[in-house]
Design an enzyme around this catalytic site. Structure first.
Site, mmCIF file in Angstrom:
data_model
loop_
_atom_site.group_PDB
_atom_site.id
_atom_site.type_symbol
_atom_site.label_atom_id
_atom_site.label_comp_id
_atom_site.label_asym_id
_atom_site.label_seq_id
_atom_site.Cartn_x
_atom_site.Cartn_y
_atom_site.Cartn_z
ATOM 1 N N ASP A 111 -2.791 -1.170 -5.222
ATOM 2 C CA ASP A 111 -4.177 -1.236 -4.788
ATOM 3 C C ASP A 111 -4.280 -2.470 -3.893
ATOM 4 O O ASP A 111 -3.436 -3.380 -3.948
ATOM 5 C CB ASP A 111 -5.149 -1.308 -5.963
ATOM 6 C CG ASP A 111 -6.571 -0.919 -5.530
ATOM 7 O OD1 ASP A 111 -6.827 -0.855 -4.304
ATOM 8 O OD2 ASP A 111 -7.427 -0.695 -6.408
HETATM 9 C C1 BGC Z 1 -9.991 0.144 -4.099
HETATM 10 C C2 BGC Z 1 -9.169 1.356 -3.762
HETATM 11 C C3 BGC Z 1 -9.148 1.555 -2.271
HETATM 12 C C4 BGC Z 1 -8.622 0.310 -1.604
HETATM 13 C C5 BGC Z 1 -8.570 0.389 -0.092
HETATM 14 C C6 BGC Z 1 -9.562 -1.076 -3.304
HETATM 15 O O1 BGC Z 1 -10.452 -2.118 -3.501
HETATM 16 O O2 BGC Z 1 -9.873 -0.131 -5.474
HETATM 17 O O3 BGC Z 1 -9.693 2.489 -4.401
HETATM 18 O O4 BGC Z 1 -8.397 2.683 -1.928
HETATM 19 O O5 BGC Z 1 -9.459 -0.778 -1.937
HETATM 20 O O6 BGC Z 1 -9.851 0.360 0.451
#
Ligand code: BGC
Length: 761
Positions: free
Chosen positions: A231
């Site tokens: 993530d």
């Molecule tokens: C979120 C993810 C997301 C990623 C990219 C993170 O903060 O938890 O779900 O895909 O950011 O935007």
């Protein structure tokens, strides 16, 4: 690894290989043109493409290129229609390709552990079976077009409070049965291209450094052969992440030197780094060419808007409909007061990284006016869309009351203001704003024919106000076609067929994780264990506002002639006849729950193991079959560290919700036939019941075998519960310890020869 990839790897320096384990920026992987490695573009999802525009701030949350905003996961899952989830996946893939995107970051299949989680609108269900099936269908659709998915967020990421740092303390059985099961299903059935590791720790270890999760369970057990991406910002130690099995750190921007240094110092095996790079190369092979070729192609926005409306029809859940208040027939003459700002200004998606820039936006008010005619509709906003805690605005309430007084029926659009829920924080209550409830009370006081239509991502409690409404339609967040779809349902152009993918409790205090959510001081204990959602309410027979699986239709259904028979591989064929007994077309979601009647371990009273959504014309019948697999009967054995099916009676319960079982059948399972794992600490009872250990024990310690009297004496019962080594130590005489060791070795030897152990699937 293919020969071509091995050759590419052989031509790269250590620094180049290390560089490939992190991105180039927020959304691209690093290219190495001289080695023929292109940059791969990933974009957020999952209820539509969120490709960040070129000129945006780092997070760029409000600045994505236009894309169809489909109903978020909360509503998609409420459709209980895997075919629709698949169609949405396919459509998003078409839009991704038109933007040159190779991987879409979704679906989110984390379990809704508490209704307070700020991101529940982005997740499917409190039930892992439903989340897994719907997630798998979405992935199948997306990947059928050559776009890669990213299953997220793995694992035990069920809250936003402290999401970057919290340690989720979860026992293995709970992890396996509840929090990993949906991921396991999608991995085993769909070959997902990527999976995203979560921010949090699991039992004290960062998910991004969790070798057991990212390699042993995910790859060695489930057979995942894709790439694990972090993530955004989840990696705290670059080399440790690669070692654990996290192949790509996102976003890029940091130094890759620690990875190369770890290889040089011997802390990280170069073969492990090569494997990570190999997985990136495989992902590029799998997804890049189609994405590059697709750039600029037709995103089919019009067709996708129509699909979004269809999904919205099936995602809304009709909670109550006293006296058949809904639908308000277009052919009739009754006048309708439309109350609530949400009718004019739809709330149709949640906030954060999933926020799509819609291509169109339907309002329910416009659609109702179009369906019923301007003369029959009068609108009063009733409240504003600010937080709503300031209480009622007297002028707006008076206007709504006047409209309600003058109309035959009232449809009141209530919901959660956008500021109340989002990625990044959790809610602290499940209440609708007081100002909105005051409007409802005032309107209901002058006109008893009130239907409430709700717009909210996380569930809201209905107990304190639902008596003021004769009908309640839970619209969740329904995407950009939300307004038109809700109007279709209100006027009967579509019959509601959504079912609750999560229980609506009477009060927040009744929820199973209430005492353990969201934890404190960066630790959250999953103290309710496997008793999440209906597994808790139904096992304890606690009252709820609306049970899991509930949802009404404008028609009714009958269930007849249930049959269930076990199949050779441990699965079960379930069939029954479903009839539409009403006067309009509609769809039923027939749910199959399994109860282990004779379980020797504590188990939820029943668990969802299959379902079928069946569309039927009035009067029509269909023979429905639902195939259950062996897992439908299994629990995770802590003792044996494997899935187990116990021998004995299982009840197959078929019905319209977890609390509306219409037919039951019983099957007798022979069990999985795998003997329990015996140790010196296993109980005498376990030893005696064991096909190999029992006779050996009786021979070595005849006194422990008992005299076969029924019922057994109190002494025998006491001894059965004691660990063998303890009993032997106290009364087994000289050499008893050695004899126990011999027994353990003999049983292990027999199990080895019989090929015991491993996963039954
Ligand atoms: C979120 C993810 C997301 C990623 C990219 C993170 O903060 O938890 O779900 O895909 O950011 O935007």
């Amino acid at each position: 690894m293919t020969d071509a990839h091995a050759e590419t790897l052989a031509g790269l320096t250590l620094e180049q290989k290390a560089s490939l384990t992190s991105g180039a920026d927020f959304w691209l992987t690093k290219p190495i043109p001289e080695a023929g490695i292109p940059a791969l573009r990933v974009s957020d999802g999952p209820h539509g493409l969120r490709k960040q525009g070129e000129r945006s701030e780092a997070l760029g949350l409000g600045n994505a290129v236009p894309a169809t905003c489909f109903p978020p996961a909360v509503a998609l899952a409420s459709s209980w229609n895997p075919a629709l989830a698949r169609a949405v996946g396919e459509a998003i893939a078409v839009e991704a390709h038109s933007e040159g995107v190779a991987v879409v970051l979704g679906p989110g299949i984390n379990i809704k552990r508490s209704p307070l989680c700020g991101r529940n609108f982005e997740y499917m269900s409190e039930d892992p079976f439903l989340a897994g099936v719907m997630g798998a269908a979405w992935v199948a659709g997306l990947q059928s077009q050559g776009v890669g998915c990213s299953l997220k967020h793995y694992a035990a990421n069920n809250q936003e409070t402290d999401r970057f740092v919290v340690s989720a303390e979860v026992d293995e059985r709970t992890l396996r049965e509840i929090y990993l099961a949906a991921f396991e299903h999608v991995v085993r059935t769909q070959r997902p291209a990527t999976l995203m590791c979560s921010y949090n720790k699991v039992n004290g270890t960062w998910a991004s450094q969790h070798h057991w999760l990212q390699t042993e369970v995910l790859r060695d057990e489930w057979g995942f052969d894709g790439l694990v991406v972090s993530d955004w910002g989840a990696v705290n130690d670059r080399a440790a992440a690669v070692a654990a099995g996290v192949d790509l750190t996102m976003p890029g921007g940091g130094s890759d030197a620690p990875v190369a240094e770890a290889v040089r110092s011997g802390a990280l095996d170069e073969a492990v780094l090569d494997r990570a790079v190999g997985r990136l190369l495989a992902l590029i092979d799998r997804t890049h060419a189609a994405a590059a070729a697709g750039a600029g192609s037709d995103p089919a926005h019009d067709a996708h808007h129509a699909l979004a409306r269809q999904v919205a029809h099936e995602g809304a859940v009709l909670l109550k409909n006293d006296g058949g208040l809904l639908p308000f027939a277009p052919g009739g003459s009754e006048t309708v007061a439309v109350v609530g700002e949400f009718a004019r200004t739809p709330r149709y998606q949640g906030a954060g990284s999933s926020q799509v820039t819609h291509t169109r936006l339907d309002s329910a008010l416009d659609a109702l006016v179009a369906a019923l005619g301007e003369d029959r509709v009068r609108f009063a906003p009733g409240f504003t869309l600010d937080d709503g805690d300031g209480g009622p605005d007297p002028a707006l309430v008076a206007e709504a009351v006047e409209a309600a007084q003058a109309a035959d029926v009232v449809v009141c659009f209530l919901g959660l203001p956008a500021a109340r829920e989002s990625e990044g924080f959790d809610r602290t209550d499940i209440l609708l704003p007081a100002g909105q409830l005051a409007v409802l009370a005032a309107v209901a006081a002058v006109n008893p024919a009130v239907a409430v239509v709700l717009s909210n991502g996380g569930l809201v409690s209905v107990a304190e106000w639902q008596d003021e409404a004769r009908a309640v339609l839970e619209g969740w967040l329904l995407g950009q076609a939300s307004g038109a779809a809700l109007a279709d349902l209100v006027v009967g152009a579509a019959s509601p067929s959504g079912r609750l993918a999560e229980t609506i409790p009477l009060r927040l205090e009744d929820t199973p994780s209430y005492l353990h959510f969201p934890g404190a001081e960066q630790v959250v204990v999953y103290g309710e264990t496997v008793y999440v959602g209906y597994r808790y309410y139904d096992t304890l027979d606690r009252p709820v506002a609306y049970p899991f699986g509930h949802g009404l239709s404008y028609t009714t259904f009958a269930y007849d002639d249930l049959r269930a028979s076990l199949e050779p591989g441990g699965g079960c064929a379930v069939s029954f006849t479903l009839t539409n007994t009403g006067s309009v077309a509609g769809a039923e979601v027939a749910q199959v729950y399994v109860r282990d009647v004779e379980a020797t371990v504590d188990r939820p009273v029943h668990e969802l193991a299959g379902f079928a959504k069946v569309h039927l014309a009035p009067g029509a019948s269909e023979r429905v079959t639902v195939a259950l697999d062996e897992r439908a009967f299994a629990y995770w054995s802590v003792r044996d560290r494997r899935w187990r099916v116990e021998a004995g009676e299982f009840e197959i319960r078929v019905g319209a919700s977890s609390r509306d079982i219409r037919a039951t059948a019983t099957v007798l399972s022979p069990g999985d036939g795998v003997p329990v794992t015996l140790t010196a600490m296993s109980s005498v009872g376990d030893w005696l019941d064991h096909p190999v250990g029992g006779p050996l024990l009786a021979e070595a310690f005849p006194v422990l075998a008992g005299d076969g009297s029924h019922p057994p004496s109190a002494f025998e019962r006491m001894v059965r519960g004691m660990p063998l080594v303890k009993v032997a130590g106290m009364g087994g005489g000289r050499g008893a310890g050695a004899r126990v060791r011999e027994l353990v070795a003999a049983v292990a030897d027999a199990a080895g020869r019989a090929g015991g152990g491993g996963d039954p699937r």
